[in-house]
Design an enzyme around this catalytic site. Structure first.
Site, PDB file in Angstrom:
ATOM      1  CE  LYS A 185      15.982  18.629 -12.326  1.00  0.00           C
ATOM      2  NZ  LYS A 185      15.345  19.555 -13.904  1.00  0.00           N
ATOM      3  CD  GLU A 191      10.981   5.030  -6.148  1.00  0.00           C
ATOM      4  OE1 GLU A 191      11.735   5.884  -5.390  1.00  0.00           O
ATOM      5  OE2 GLU A 191       9.943   4.742  -6.246  1.00  0.00           O
ATOM      6  N   GLY A 244      14.014  15.745 -16.346  1.00  0.00           N
ATOM      7  CA  GLY A 244      13.994  13.988 -16.521  1.00  0.00           C
ATOM      8  C   GLY A 244      13.865  13.429 -16.936  1.00  0.00           C
ATOM      9  NE  ARG A 245       7.322  14.739 -18.053  1.00  0.00           N
ATOM     10  CZ  ARG A 245       7.633  15.728 -17.517  1.00  0.00           C
ATOM     11  NH1 ARG A 245       7.677  15.258 -16.621  1.00  0.00           N
ATOM     12  NH2 ARG A 245       6.511  16.293 -16.879  1.00  0.00           N
ATOM     13  CD  GLU A 330       6.696  11.601 -14.711  1.00  0.00           C
ATOM     14  OE1 GLU A 330       6.530  11.637 -14.091  1.00  0.00           O
ATOM     15  OE2 GLU A 330       8.296  12.295 -15.014  1.00  0.00           O
ATOM     16  CG  HIS A 361      -0.217 -13.422 -32.847  1.00  0.00           C
ATOM     17  ND1 HIS A 361      -0.619 -14.267 -33.735  1.00  0.00           N
ATOM     18  CD2 HIS A 361       0.942 -13.125 -33.484  1.00  0.00           C
ATOM     19  CE1 HIS A 361      -0.028 -14.443 -34.722  1.00  0.00           C
ATOM     20  NE2 HIS A 361       0.739 -13.439 -34.947  1.00  0.00           N
ATOM     21  CE  LYS A 471       8.099  11.144  -6.382  1.00  0.00           C
ATOM     22  NZ  LYS A 471       9.017  11.819  -7.236  1.00  0.00           N
TER      23      LYS A 471
HETATM   24  O1  F6P Z   1       8.619  10.598  -9.506  1.00  0.00           O
HETATM   25  C1  F6P Z   1       9.035  11.341 -10.797  1.00  0.00           C
HETATM   26  C2  F6P Z   1      10.047  11.438 -11.291  1.00  0.00           C
HETATM   27  O2  F6P Z   1      10.458  12.865 -10.059  1.00  0.00           O
HETATM   28  C3  F6P Z   1      10.375  11.814 -12.410  1.00  0.00           C
HETATM   29  O3  F6P Z   1       9.704  13.089 -13.770  1.00  0.00           O
HETATM   30  C4  F6P Z   1      11.861  12.164 -12.497  1.00  0.00           C
HETATM   31  O4  F6P Z   1      12.481  11.635 -13.852  1.00  0.00           O
HETATM   32  C5  F6P Z   1      12.239  10.339 -11.765  1.00  0.00           C
HETATM   33  O5  F6P Z   1      11.002  10.437 -10.523  1.00  0.00           O
HETATM   34  C6  F6P Z   1      13.545  10.258 -11.358  1.00  0.00           C
HETATM   35  O6  F6P Z   1      13.506  11.531 -10.743  1.00  0.00           O
HETATM   36  P1  F6P Z   1      15.311  11.849 -10.431  1.00  0.00           P
HETATM   37  O7  F6P Z   1      15.776  11.423 -11.024  1.00  0.00           O
HETATM   38  O8  F6P Z   1      15.114  12.774  -9.779  1.00  0.00           O
HETATM   39  O9  F6P Z   1      15.133  10.056  -9.346  1.00  0.00           O
END
Ligand code: F6P
Length: 500
Positions: A185, A191, A244-245, A330, A361, A471
């Site tokens: 987003k 990452e 994002g979620r 979240e 199990h 972060k």
């Molecule tokens: O760090 C949490 C977060 O901001 C989430 O809310 C989000 O889904 C994820 O990181 C990834 O963010 P982005 O889509 O901006 O890479």
């Protein structure tokens, strides 16, 4: 102390689950809500007329109806970030301009899907989707749930920054025949950008002359993707007001639309649309997300349940608990209200779970005889996702229903090692089948349930400031290895990364 719905709820002692059924022969019918190929059975919870009545009062006090109206009107209900939460608009429900905007962006995505099918990006066989959190969990769940009967392309989703994850994902991919979808987003997530850079390197090393030409960006910030080097024609933007979620409905769903086909993606949206309309219009007592949230709040707030467990009794939905962890934790794992004052109550419980029958199990011992009270949710499908002997599906469903019955009934024994206290609550969601439409409705159900939980606690479910501190610290360690950390952290950095 003045009486509030909460104090009333705390004082009230409902009958045992077994007695609730004894005293109302219509309980199953009253506590089951059916729509869009889904059956929500809340009868094995302690919701009785008093509990529900108090939650109705609380909903009035917390202006749930007003908040719902604001959600669907596209008002700025994400107050801390000063923006709307427009995921329903992606399904056709919301402010007319936002709905039209969402449609236009979805049409753009459809155009790219059709162009790729027609060979615009060459002979493509693989899609490598790179994202994390909300930019990965939805696509991963959907491809796993809906792509088993033969996806049109081989789709892999990579999220973890551990290079081992990327290595595994590309192992059987031909770089010349791969599209890399960078899903972020913000287009700033460390990452994701590191994985994207390494995937670019993998393409170069594999002999691809112009790797950029095989990259697609899925983002609310197209300028950042352009800056990163992706051509505008291969950027699929989405509305910044989609969290994002909550973003699998927009271009973050690209691997679903391309990998599984546009009709799958369209059906998914239709299923979610049906749930939106149900949530918006159904009266409170017949409203699945609202009643499920009442149950969540009852246990988390008045019985101090610190966790809730979700078990998918269908292998196609095995990633649902992972998806729900982000959605619920979240969104509602916050100790401050939307007005910026301390919550003064428990926040969302920890969501955890797994797949049935495996989990039986491994962890069900604690659910039946442990000292914690844990509300359990079962999700199953009437129709199997395979052609093996029907005994498989029957065994799966029988076990699912047996667990709910055992949790509720228990079994008294003087020998305490064999005593099951019972009276342990569960909800069961039974799907006609795992289809794009039922899965769309199911996910939208969870979104709205999370929203009602937040509304009744006064939380803003649409921000996530709690993820920032870690972060920032990680960035400062990466940038300049500053001193001043606690001795343990300093020693760990020195042991693994070198002298500070
Ligand atoms: O760090 C949490 C977060 O901001 C989430 O809310 C989000 O889904 C994820 O990181 C990834 O963010 P982005 O889509 O901006 O890479």
């Amino acid at each position: 102390m003045t009486d509030t719905p909460w104090t009333q709820l705390e004082k009230h002692q409902p009958q045992s689950l077994i007695d609730l059924f004894k005293s109302d022969k219509d309980r199953v019918e009253k506590m089951t809500i059916q729509l869009s190929g889904l059956r929500f059975d809340l009868s094995k919870t302690h919701l009785d007329s008093i509990v529900v009545g108090q939650f109705e009062k609380l909903a009035a006090d917390m202006e749930l109806d007003g908040l719902k109206a604001a959600l669907f009107a596209g008002a700025a209900i994400n107050v801390t970030e000063g923006r709307a939460a427009e995921h329903p608009a992606e399904r056709g429900n919301g402010d007319a301009n936002s709905v039209a905007h969402a449609r236009a962006l979805q049409d753009r995505m459809r155009g790219l899907v059709e162009a790729i099918d027609a060979g615009f990006m060459g002979d493509i066989q693989h899609i490598l989707h790179i994202g994390i959190g909300g930019s990965a969990l939805g696509p991963k769940l959907l491809v796993d749930a809906l792509g088993r009967d033969g996806a049109r392309y081989d789709v892999k989703v990579v999220s973890n920054v551990d290079g081992a994850a990327l290595t595994e994902a590309v192992t059987n991919m031909d770089p010349h025949k791969t599209i890399i979808a960078v899903a972020s987003k913000t287009f700033t997530t460390t990452e994701t950008l590191l994985n994207a850079t390494s995937a670019m390197e993998w393409m170069r090393e594999g002999g691809v002359a112009d790797p950029y030409a095989q990259f697609v960006a899925l983002t609310a910030y197209p300028d950042k993707a352009i800056e990163w080097g992706i051509d505008e024609s291969r950027i699929l933007p989405f509305n910044e007001a989609v969290g994002g979620r909550y973003s699998l409905w927009c271009s973050i769903g690209f691997p679903v639309a391309l990998g599984l086909g546009w009709s799958v993606y369209a059906e998914l949206l239709k299923g979610a649309d049906a749930m939106d309309r149900h949530f918006r219009d159904a009266p409170m007592l017949e409203n699945a997300p609202t009643m499920a949230a009442f149950s969540d709040l009852y246990y988390a707030q008045t019985k101090s349940c610190q966790t809730r467990a979700v078990f998918a009794y269908d292998d196609r939905l095995r990633l649902l608990p992972d998806y729900l962890q982000q959605l619920e934790m979240e969104s509602n794992g916050k100790s401050v209200t939307a007005d910026g004052v301390p919550l003064g109550r428990n926040s969302a419980p920890v969501t955890w779970g797994g797949a049935g029958t495996d989990a039986q199990h491994a962890v069900f011992q604690l659910l039946h005889q442990g000292t914690h009270l844990i509300p359990v949710e079962f999700i199953a499908s009437k129709t199997p996702g395979h052609d093996f002997d029907t005994a498989h599906h029957e065994t799966l469903l029988v076990n699912c229903f047996a667990q709910g019955a055992a949790l509720m009934a228990g079994q008294q024994s003087d020998d305490l090692a064999h005593n099951y206290v019972g009276n342990r609550p569960s909800t069961t969601i039974l799907l006609d089948d795992v289809t794009p439409s039922t899965v769309g409705a199911l996910i939208a159900f969870y979104e709205h349930r999370t929203f009602v939980n937040a509304a009744l606690l006064g939380i803003n479910p649409f921000d996530q400031f709690g993820v920032e501190l870690g972060k920032q610290i990680a960035k400062s360690i990466t940038d300049n290895r500053p001193s001043g950390f606690d001795p343990s952290t300093t020693a760990l950095i020195e042991a693994a990364l070198g002298e500070i």
